[in-house]
Design a protein around this motif. Sequence first.
Motif, PDB file in Angstrom:
ATOM      1  N   PHE A 223       0.826  -1.207   0.000  1.00  0.00           N
ATOM      2  CA  PHE A 223       0.000   0.000   0.000  1.00  0.00           C
ATOM      3  C   PHE A 223       0.858   1.254   0.000  1.00  0.00           C
ATOM      4  O   PHE A 223       0.600   2.201  -0.743  1.00  0.00           O
ATOM      5  CB  PHE A 223      -0.926   0.029   1.215  1.00  0.00           C
ATOM      6  N   VAL A 224       1.880   1.288   0.840  1.00  0.00           N
ATOM      7  CA  VAL A 224       2.747   2.470   0.922  1.00  0.00           C
ATOM      8  C   VAL A 224       3.442   2.699  -0.412  1.00  0.00           C
ATOM      9  O   VAL A 224       3.507   3.829  -0.918  1.00  0.00           O
ATOM     10  CB  VAL A 224       3.773   2.325   2.062  1.00  0.00           C
ATOM     11  N   ALA A 225       3.960   1.645  -1.011  1.00  0.00           N
ATOM     12  CA  ALA A 225       4.641   1.771  -2.302  1.00  0.00           C
ATOM     13  C   ALA A 225       3.686   2.289  -3.369  1.00  0.00           C
ATOM     14  O   ALA A 225       4.037   3.193  -4.158  1.00  0.00           O
ATOM     15  CB  ALA A 225       5.215   0.426  -2.714  1.00  0.00           C
ATOM     16  N   GLU A 226       2.473   1.766  -3.391  1.00  0.00           N
ATOM     17  CA  GLU A 226       1.496   2.198  -4.395  1.00  0.00           C
ATOM     18  C   GLU A 226       1.055   3.637  -4.155  1.00  0.00           C
ATOM     19  O   GLU A 226       0.891   4.416  -5.091  1.00  0.00           O
ATOM     20  CB  GLU A 226       0.277   1.267  -4.357  1.00  0.00           C
ATOM     21  N   LEU A 227       0.868   4.002  -2.902  1.00  0.00           N
ATOM     22  CA  LEU A 227       0.465   5.366  -2.574  1.00  0.00           C
ATOM     23  C   LEU A 227       1.487   6.370  -3.084  1.00  0.00           C
ATOM     24  O   LEU A 227       1.136   7.375  -3.718  1.00  0.00           O
ATOM     25  CB  LEU A 227       0.310   5.515  -1.057  1.00  0.00           C
ATOM     26  N   LEU A 228       2.750   6.127  -2.825  1.00  0.00           N
ATOM     27  CA  LEU A 228       3.780   7.075  -3.213  1.00  0.00           C
ATOM     28  C   LEU A 228       4.005   7.063  -4.718  1.00  0.00           C
ATOM     29  O   LEU A 228       4.301   8.098  -5.325  1.00  0.00           O
ATOM     30  CB  LEU A 228       5.066   6.772  -2.472  1.00  0.00           C
ATOM     31  N   ASP A 229       3.825   5.923  -5.349  1.00  0.00           N
ATOM     32  CA  ASP A 229       3.951   5.853  -6.812  1.00  0.00           C
ATOM     33  C   ASP A 229       2.823   6.588  -7.514  1.00  0.00           C
ATOM     34  O   ASP A 229       2.969   7.028  -8.649  1.00  0.00           O
ATOM     35  CB  ASP A 229       3.959   4.402  -7.289  1.00  0.00           C
TER      36      ASP A 229
END
Length: 235
Positions: A223-229
């Motif tokens: 989730f964190v990776a997708e949010l920042l991407d």
Amino acid sequence: MWTASIAGRRGDFALDVELAGGPGPTALVGPNGSGKTTLLRFLAGGLRPARGRLEVGGRTLFDSAASIDVPPEGRSIGYVPQGYGLFPHLTALDNVAFGLREHARERAHAALDALGCAHVAHLRPAALSGGERQRVALARALAPGPSLLLLDEPLAALDAGTRRQVRGFLRERLASLGCPSLVVTHDPRDVAALDAPVRVLEAGRVVQAGSLAELRAAPATPFVAELLDSAHPER
């Protein structure tokens, strides 16, 4: 300074978190259903946790072990829910003035003016746009000078230009007040603009904490990776 250790349930959903913040904003991000709004309602006093402790500015507002549970109106916590929470039968000015004890209308006018919406003071919520309702709700939360400010997606209803303006206002106002705040957002640009530390909530637990740069460098969950991407420049 504020600290919270809160555990509770809503139906089958369990929340168990520890948070702390200093003078200024802390950003809370997480997927839908992670417990962000439930946590804010526990802190504001609208819901009662099963156990835990909340202390704001050296004052204990909730302590299950000591049977302390200060009611919402006594907590000096400003809360802007996603639905705005405005009284439909009151004008914008009277909504902001509601609950203020001294110089209520003057302070309400000043708060509306600071958010660029003094021109809607005479209107009721039904006559306002979504962005105007959000500004009035922000003004009502800020006007009393709260000890802790809780904002649930405060910029979501605003268009891009207004969102940039209100971000700037929030950053400057919170800095000038030294007002601790917990800001729920889905947009990393809000976090960057506020220069806020981040707490990531998933399934009722804090799974990562740090600066936006630290989260970008080592996202703890998909989730964190997708949010920042997903961050992209505003248009």
